[in-house]
Design a protein around this motif. Structure first.
Motif, PDB file in Angstrom:
ATOM      1  N   CYS A  48       4.199   5.549  -3.639  1.00  0.00           N
ATOM      2  CA  CYS A  48       3.658   4.246  -3.288  1.00  0.00           C
ATOM      3  C   CYS A  48       2.193   4.088  -3.669  1.00  0.00           C
ATOM      4  O   CYS A  48       1.691   2.985  -3.720  1.00  0.00           O
ATOM      5  N   ALA A  49       1.515   5.177  -3.973  1.00  0.00           N
ATOM      6  CA  ALA A  49       0.127   5.022  -4.397  1.00  0.00           C
ATOM      7  C   ALA A  49       0.076   4.360  -5.762  1.00  0.00           C
ATOM      8  O   ALA A  49      -0.867   3.659  -6.085  1.00  0.00           O
ATOM      9  N   GLU A  50       1.092   4.588  -6.561  1.00  0.00           N
ATOM     10  CA  GLU A  50       1.061   4.084  -7.925  1.00  0.00           C
ATOM     11  C   GLU A  50       1.764   2.745  -8.043  1.00  0.00           C
ATOM     12  O   GLU A  50       1.270   1.814  -8.619  1.00  0.00           O
ATOM     13  N   LYS A  51       2.976   2.693  -7.456  1.00  0.00           N
ATOM     14  CA  LYS A  51       3.736   1.452  -7.557  1.00  0.00           C
ATOM     15  C   LYS A  51       3.786   0.844  -6.165  1.00  0.00           C
ATOM     16  O   LYS A  51       3.124   1.314  -5.264  1.00  0.00           O
ATOM     17  N   HIS A  52       4.561  -0.199  -6.005  1.00  0.00           N
ATOM     18  CA  HIS A  52       4.621  -0.702  -4.652  1.00  0.00           C
ATOM     19  C   HIS A  52       5.603   0.142  -3.854  1.00  0.00           C
ATOM     20  O   HIS A  52       6.712   0.375  -4.281  1.00  0.00           O
ATOM     21  N   CYS A  53       5.166   0.576  -2.682  1.00  0.00           N
ATOM     22  CA  CYS A  53       5.980   1.510  -1.905  1.00  0.00           C
ATOM     23  C   CYS A  53       7.314   0.876  -1.529  1.00  0.00           C
ATOM     24  O   CYS A  53       7.377  -0.287  -1.156  1.00  0.00           O
ATOM     25  N   SER A  54       8.368   1.661  -1.607  1.00  0.00           N
ATOM     26  CA  SER A  54       9.682   1.164  -1.214  1.00  0.00           C
ATOM     27  C   SER A  54       9.795   1.098   0.303  1.00  0.00           C
ATOM     28  O   SER A  54      10.775   0.605   0.846  1.00  0.00           O
ATOM     29  N   GLY A  55       8.761   1.620   0.983  1.00  0.00           N
ATOM     30  CA  GLY A  55       8.784   1.570   2.444  1.00  0.00           C
ATOM     31  C   GLY A  55       9.694   2.599   3.054  1.00  0.00           C
ATOM     32  O   GLY A  55      10.146   2.451   4.187  1.00  0.00           O
ATOM     33  N   THR A  56      10.005   3.648   2.333  1.00  0.00           N
ATOM     34  CA  THR A  56      10.860   4.697   2.890  1.00  0.00           C
ATOM     35  C   THR A  56      10.115   6.028   2.893  1.00  0.00           C
ATOM     36  O   THR A  56      10.458   6.948   2.168  1.00  0.00           O
ATOM     37  N   PRO A  57       9.079   6.096   3.698  1.00  0.00           N
ATOM     38  CA  PRO A  57       8.343   7.362   3.757  1.00  0.00           C
ATOM     39  C   PRO A  57       9.172   8.458   4.408  1.00  0.00           C
ATOM     40  O   PRO A  57      10.122   8.158   5.128  1.00  0.00           O
ATOM     41  N   GLU A  58       8.796   9.686   4.132  1.00  0.00           N
ATOM     42  CA  GLU A  58       9.488  10.815   4.759  1.00  0.00           C
ATOM     43  C   GLU A  58       9.355  10.683   6.275  1.00  0.00           C
ATOM     44  O   GLU A  58      10.301  10.849   7.024  1.00  0.00           O
ATOM     45  N   VAL A  59       8.136  10.385   6.693  1.00  0.00           N
ATOM     46  CA  VAL A  59       7.874  10.207   8.116  1.00  0.00           C
ATOM     47  C   VAL A  59       6.985   8.999   8.247  1.00  0.00           C
ATOM     48  O   VAL A  59       5.938   8.931   7.602  1.00  0.00           O
ATOM     49  N   LYS A  60       7.380   8.054   9.047  1.00  0.00           N
ATOM     50  CA  LYS A  60       6.474   6.943   9.286  1.00  0.00           C
ATOM     51  C   LYS A  60       5.895   7.101  10.689  1.00  0.00           C
ATOM     52  O   LYS A  60       6.594   6.956  11.695  1.00  0.00           O
ATOM     53  N   ALA A  61       4.617   7.445  10.738  1.00  0.00           N
ATOM     54  CA  ALA A  61       3.963   7.645  12.026  1.00  0.00           C
ATOM     55  C   ALA A  61       3.954   6.337  12.809  1.00  0.00           C
ATOM     56  O   ALA A  61       3.865   5.260  12.226  1.00  0.00           O
ATOM     57  N   ASP A  62       4.031   6.437  14.128  1.00  0.00           N
ATOM     58  CA  ASP A  62       3.876   5.244  14.964  1.00  0.00           C
ATOM     59  C   ASP A  62       2.423   4.797  14.964  1.00  0.00           C
ATOM     60  O   ASP A  62       2.124   3.616  14.998  1.00  0.00           O
ATOM     61  N   ILE A  63       1.526   5.781  14.957  1.00  0.00           N
ATOM     62  CA  ILE A  63       0.095   5.494  14.858  1.00  0.00           C
ATOM     63  C   ILE A  63      -0.461   6.352  13.723  1.00  0.00           C
ATOM     64  O   ILE A  63      -0.288   7.582  13.731  1.00  0.00           O
ATOM     65  N   LEU A  64      -1.099   5.710  12.763  1.00  0.00           N
ATOM     66  CA  LEU A  64      -1.672   6.409  11.608  1.00  0.00           C
ATOM     67  C   LEU A  64      -3.194   6.351  11.707  1.00  0.00           C
ATOM     68  O   LEU A  64      -3.764   5.271  11.914  1.00  0.00           O
ATOM     69  N   ILE A  65      -3.833   7.507  11.558  1.00  0.00           N
ATOM     70  CA  ILE A  65      -5.294   7.592  11.640  1.00  0.00           C
ATOM     71  C   ILE A  65      -5.851   7.926  10.260  1.00  0.00           C
ATOM     72  O   ILE A  65      -5.463   8.940   9.664  1.00  0.00           O
ATOM     73  N   LEU A  66      -6.747   7.084   9.767  1.00  0.00           N
ATOM     74  CA  LEU A  66      -7.368   7.311   8.461  1.00  0.00           C
ATOM     75  C   LEU A  66      -8.884   7.317   8.595  1.00  0.00           C
ATOM     76  O   LEU A  66      -9.439   6.677   9.493  1.00  0.00           O
ATOM     77  N   GLY A  67      -9.538   8.017   7.690  1.00  0.00           N
ATOM     78  CA  GLY A  67     -11.001   8.038   7.655  1.00  0.00           C
ATOM     79  C   GLY A  67     -11.420   8.584   6.304  1.00  0.00           C
ATOM     80  O   GLY A  67     -10.755   8.340   5.309  1.00  0.00           O
TER      81      GLY A  67
END
Ligand SMILES: *Cc1c(COP(=O)(O)O)cnc(C)c1O
Length: 425
Positions: free
Chosen positions: A254-273
């Motif tokens: 998904c970084a390159e194309k548009h993500c299909s929205g099927t991640p291995e794990v979709k966190a309920d809360i995602l923390i980025l920095g």
């Protein structure tokens, strides 16, 4: 000495030692310029940066697109506070939530603040949605975690250096072994007051510990079974570093194309920095869907600088660079090459006992005790040979160059590393 005088390295080090708190132990090199994968010291010596400010500079030093967005915004509007709307924050929130597939984003500045935000959000969800009795919520964390430096966060650290004499500590955390699903399930089963499970997809500071295949997906499934929020701290692993847009991503590129929205794990809360700004500016964020994020109401949480126009402009540019330059893909490809080349060497040497990692987040294990000086001495010699890295723990050296590196540069770095390690045989 006038502020604008060019210092020698020794003068700069002396100033920091005399006038700065001694809360770090830096490698003795004084940097004054950076571009892409390179940094230069005050004497003009050029180095490969193999730390990338703990993976904040994934997009490379002073990326022109990020610096352009930042300077442009700095000349237009820098800070309004959230007392008023600004015309950049919504754009950033839309762009980031579409990139990572969440309904909403809560902007903060540093990684630790974003972790704190995630903990508060999780607790509030536990009381108002899950129905846990007031003040009874527990959050499960992992041994050897690193999530930042606030009083609450160090309360659930098991690093004595980070904890000692900073008590009293915050309650409400249960520590279990990392990469141990049985421990997680036992804890969830025994405890009806668990609100969330906070985890690093790869433990970076602990020494680049990569969990077993399937660990994160199975942990997420356990969290679902027990109605517990899965909170991914991707402050270090996120934004292309491990060969995917997120370390919790599957193979959807998904970084390159548009993500299909099927991640291995979709966190309920995602923390980025960290790399959410490409290292140009402190930008962090917490992402979640409405069923969680909507528990936060006006006045519940905030930050004067969180979501300021510069941060928003920088955040958009930083994510665009990751996508436009296909940096996650590059990290994947170069990471495989890096581990393959070093593995060949490791078979022939007694200095290093192994290499591990994912994408361009890797570490080598020095064949000596944690208390030994060997890893530090190797980093000093790497510095002399034109490459900057630092031990994470006594005998582990993390290698995390900017993701804008090319294959020729990477092979050049591999030869510097091998040449240096041979000097320790
Ligand atoms: C660096 C880091 C943090 C803390 O970020 P700061 O910006 O230093 O507060 C939190 N979690 C992880 C996994 C990190 O690597």
């Amino acid at each position: 000495m006038a502020v604008l005088d060019q210092l020698t390295s020794q003068q700069a080090i002396d100033l920091e030692n005399k006038y700065g708190a001694h809360n770090y132990h830096p490698l003795p090199v004084v940097l004054s310029r950076g571009e892409g994968v390179y940094v230069w010291d005050v004497e003009g010596k050029k180095y490969y940066d193999f730390l990338s400010a703990y993976s904040a500079v994934n997009q490379g030093h002073c990326h022109p697109k990020i610096v352009g967005a930042m300077t442009n915004q700095a000349q237009t509007l820098t800070l309004t506070s959230r007392a008023f709307y600004n015309d950049m924050l919504g754009k950033f929130e839309k762009y980031a939530t579409e990139t990572f597939h969440y309904d909403k984003l809560l902007p903060m500045n540093t990684g630790a603040e974003a972790v704190e935000t995630a903990l508060k959000l999780c607790r509030k969800w536990a009381y108002e949605v899950k129905g846990i009795d007031e003040n009874e919520a527990e959050i499960v964390v992992c041994e050897n975690n690193f999530h930042g430096r606030t009083t609450t966060i160090i309360s659930f650290s098991n690093d004595p250096v980070a904890r000692k004499n900073f008590g009293p500590y915050t309650n409400g955390f249960i520590k279990i072994e990392y990469d141990n699903l049985e421990a997680l399930e036992d804890t969830l089963k025994a405890n009806s007051n668990v609100a969330g499970f906070l985890v690093e997809p790869i433990q970076g500071e602990a020494g680049v510990y990569v969990p077993s295949d399937g660990y994160l997906a199975k942990a997420k499934a356990l969290c679902e079974k027990y109605n517990v929020l899965f909170i991914a701290d991707e402050v270090q692993t996120g934004i292309g570093r491990t060969g995917r847009l997120l370390a919790t991503c599957g193979n959807c590129n998904c970084a390159e194309k548009h993500c299909s929205g099927t991640p291995e794990v979709k966190a309920d809360i995602l923390i980025l920095g960290k790399a959410l700004s490409g290292g140009a500016y402190p930008v962090s964020a917490v992402l979640a869907n409405d069923n969680i994020m909507n528990v936060i109401k006006p006045g519940n949480h905030g930050s004067t600088f969180g979501g300021n126009p510069i941060a928003a402009a920088v955040g958009i540019a930083a994510l665009e660079v990751i996508k436009d330059e296909e940096l996650a893909d590059n990290a994947q490809k170069l990471g495989e090459l890096f581990r393959a080349e070093l593995s060949k060497f490791i078979e022939t040497t007694t200095v290093v006992s192994g290499i591990r990692g994912k994408g361009l987040l890797n570490a080598i294990l020095i064949n000596d005790t944690e208390e030994s000086e060997t890893a530090w001495n190797i980093c000093m010699r790497l510095r002399d040979n034109g490459l900057l890295a630092k031990p994470t723990h006594g005998n582990i050296i993390r290698f995390a160059p900017p993701l804008v590196m090319n294959e020729e540069q990477l092979l050049d770095c591999v030869s510097i590393i091998i040449k240096t390690l041979k000097e320790f045989e």
